[in-house]
Design a protein around this motif. Sequence first.
Motif, PDB file in Angstrom:
ATOM      1  N   VAL A   6       0.798  -1.133   0.057  1.00  0.00           N
ATOM      2  CA  VAL A   6      -0.102   0.124   0.061  1.00  0.00           C
ATOM      3  C   VAL A   6       0.679   1.322   0.006  1.00  0.00           C
ATOM      4  O   VAL A   6       1.789   1.218   0.798  1.00  0.00           O
ATOM      5  CB  VAL A   6      -0.937  -0.048   1.090  1.00  0.00           C
ATOM      6  CG1 VAL A   6      -2.089   1.376   1.142  1.00  0.00           C
ATOM      7  CG2 VAL A   6      -1.401  -1.269   1.449  1.00  0.00           C
ATOM      8  N   VAL A   7       0.676   2.136  -0.656  1.00  0.00           N
ATOM      9  CA  VAL A   7       1.031   3.514  -0.628  1.00  0.00           C
ATOM     10  C   VAL A   7       0.149   4.525  -0.059  1.00  0.00           C
ATOM     11  O   VAL A   7      -0.982   4.479  -0.569  1.00  0.00           O
ATOM     12  CB  VAL A   7       1.533   4.078  -2.072  1.00  0.00           C
ATOM     13  CG1 VAL A   7       2.011   5.451  -1.882  1.00  0.00           C
ATOM     14  CG2 VAL A   7       2.540   3.246  -2.719  1.00  0.00           C
ATOM     15  N   ALA A   8       0.527   5.231   0.958  1.00  0.00           N
ATOM     16  CA  ALA A   8      -0.267   5.933   1.626  1.00  0.00           C
ATOM     17  C   ALA A   8       0.319   7.632   1.699  1.00  0.00           C
ATOM     18  O   ALA A   8       1.302   7.815   1.878  1.00  0.00           O
ATOM     19  CB  ALA A   8      -0.435   5.658   3.226  1.00  0.00           C
ATOM     20  N   ILE A   9      -0.683   8.251   0.811  1.00  0.00           N
ATOM     21  CA  ILE A   9      -0.484   9.789   0.719  1.00  0.00           C
ATOM     22  C   ILE A   9      -0.792  10.563   1.521  1.00  0.00           C
ATOM     23  O   ILE A   9      -2.324  10.767   1.645  1.00  0.00           O
ATOM     24  CB  ILE A   9      -0.718  10.054  -0.869  1.00  0.00           C
ATOM     25  CG1 ILE A   9      -0.245   8.912  -1.725  1.00  0.00           C
ATOM     26  CG2 ILE A   9      -0.276  11.242  -1.152  1.00  0.00           C
ATOM     27  CD1 ILE A   9      -0.716   8.977  -3.271  1.00  0.00           C
ATOM     28  N   GLY A  10      -0.324  11.375   2.316  1.00  0.00           N
ATOM     29  CA  GLY A  10      -1.016  12.435   3.389  1.00  0.00           C
ATOM     30  C   GLY A  10      -0.143  12.873   4.247  1.00  0.00           C
ATOM     31  O   GLY A  10       1.003  13.203   4.223  1.00  0.00           O
ATOM     32  N   ALA A  41       3.547  -0.936   3.897  1.00  0.00           N
ATOM     33  CA  ALA A  41       2.838   0.190   3.753  1.00  0.00           C
ATOM     34  C   ALA A  41       3.963   1.526   3.597  1.00  0.00           C
ATOM     35  O   ALA A  41       4.776   1.669   4.560  1.00  0.00           O
ATOM     36  CB  ALA A  41       2.133   0.565   4.846  1.00  0.00           C
ATOM     37  N   ILE A  42       4.108   2.103   2.404  1.00  0.00           N
ATOM     38  CA  ILE A  42       4.907   3.126   2.174  1.00  0.00           C
ATOM     39  C   ILE A  42       4.246   4.367   2.333  1.00  0.00           C
ATOM     40  O   ILE A  42       3.299   4.758   1.800  1.00  0.00           O
ATOM     41  CB  ILE A  42       5.395   3.060   0.835  1.00  0.00           C
ATOM     42  CG1 ILE A  42       6.122   1.552   0.594  1.00  0.00           C
ATOM     43  CG2 ILE A  42       6.691   3.935   0.415  1.00  0.00           C
ATOM     44  CD1 ILE A  42       6.201   1.322  -0.964  1.00  0.00           C
ATOM     45  N   LEU A  43       4.936   5.312   3.430  1.00  0.00           N
ATOM     46  CA  LEU A  43       4.194   6.810   3.447  1.00  0.00           C
ATOM     47  C   LEU A  43       4.834   7.753   2.424  1.00  0.00           C
ATOM     48  O   LEU A  43       6.116   7.730   2.217  1.00  0.00           O
ATOM     49  CB  LEU A  43       4.769   7.296   4.893  1.00  0.00           C
ATOM     50  CG  LEU A  43       4.400   8.551   5.137  1.00  0.00           C
ATOM     51  CD1 LEU A  43       2.928   9.092   5.114  1.00  0.00           C
ATOM     52  CD2 LEU A  43       5.147   8.806   6.631  1.00  0.00           C
ATOM     53  N   VAL A  44       4.195   8.524   1.801  1.00  0.00           N
ATOM     54  CA  VAL A  44       4.284   9.511   0.923  1.00  0.00           C
ATOM     55  C   VAL A  44       3.717  10.785   1.445  1.00  0.00           C
ATOM     56  O   VAL A  44       2.617  11.041   1.778  1.00  0.00           O
ATOM     57  CB  VAL A  44       3.777   9.462  -0.403  1.00  0.00           C
ATOM     58  CG1 VAL A  44       3.975  10.723  -1.423  1.00  0.00           C
ATOM     59  CG2 VAL A  44       4.203   8.172  -1.315  1.00  0.00           C
ATOM     60  N   SER A  45       4.918  11.737   1.849  1.00  0.00           N
ATOM     61  CA  SER A  45       4.568  12.960   2.419  1.00  0.00           C
ATOM     62  C   SER A  45       5.444  14.050   2.247  1.00  0.00           C
ATOM     63  O   SER A  45       6.358  13.769   1.587  1.00  0.00           O
ATOM     64  CB  SER A  45       4.007  12.898   4.094  1.00  0.00           C
ATOM     65  OG  SER A  45       3.436  13.988   4.529  1.00  0.00           O
ATOM     66  N   ALA A  46       5.428  15.139   3.019  1.00  0.00           N
ATOM     67  CA  ALA A  46       6.246  16.065   3.007  1.00  0.00           C
ATOM     68  C   ALA A  46       6.550  16.590   4.351  1.00  0.00           C
ATOM     69  O   ALA A  46       5.765  16.790   5.066  1.00  0.00           O
ATOM     70  CB  ALA A  46       5.966  17.275   1.971  1.00  0.00           C
TER      71      ALA A  46
END
Length: 295
Positions: A6-10, A41-46
């Motif tokens: 899963v890629v989680a964007i947020g 689960a891969i976190l995508v954020s800034a």
Amino acid sequence: MNDIKVVAIGEFLWDCLPNGKKIGGAAANFCYHAKSAGANAILVSAIGDDENGKDLSNLIEKLQIPQHLQISKNYPTGTVLVKLDSDGKPTYDIVNPVAWDDIQLTEQLLDLIKQDNLDAIYFGSLIQRNQQNHDLLKKIITHCSPRTKIIVDINLRQNHYNHSTLLFCIEHANILKLNDEELPIIANLLKIKSDPKKLFDYLNQHHQLELLIYTCGSDGSHLFTKSEQDYCPAEKITAIDTVGAGDSFMAISSVLYLKGKALQEINIKANRIASYVCTQNGSMPVIPETYLAEL
């Protein structure tokens, strides 16, 4: 073995609680608890180019959560002032804008999204409070594989949402979570009765919803699919704070659903983890091995 990807964007941020700051943010919480259920689960954020960002980056590394973290040159690392009532129920003052409002569509992010073995993409309504991220997600879902499920969390915080972003969420979700306070707002938007089963039937018939996760705090939780539904009463606990409980419930439910588990099993196990989170400080407590063994 991590067999669900899963890629989680947020959101990735500091929750500033009465007893100090804790690592948090819906997408980060989702990744932490999805990992507990056996997902990659891969976190995508800034984060910002600041000490808060460096500290968050170090912590997420220690938790061994894979991540694609961008450095925003425009905004500071996200923070949320959290106040708790006597029952541990939070209210949030969410700083705006911050780094996680500034996620860019890079080639590296596109490569993550385009993978044929990606089981799901997670995002929520809050991450879309500003137009840039809303446009980003609209582009992202056009690049993912047809087999990739869309997991969406309705997270209605203060004035950080609008009708356009909510419609985008519910029109594209294969797995959707909302709670008893959010249901009337979504039902009113769709001009249907404020009933979770009616909502599931409507979104299953008119869009692409497969699973509705409906949580009601101390009144338990309901899960709906086309072929079955399940209700699970909440565990009797003394809550310290409920921050992140909904995120943990959604993460466990989503991963177990993607693994093909029955709704009753999903509901019981998600309730158990979410209840435990409520008895601890912050959204990412260490989950006891006895709980993890059940997943």
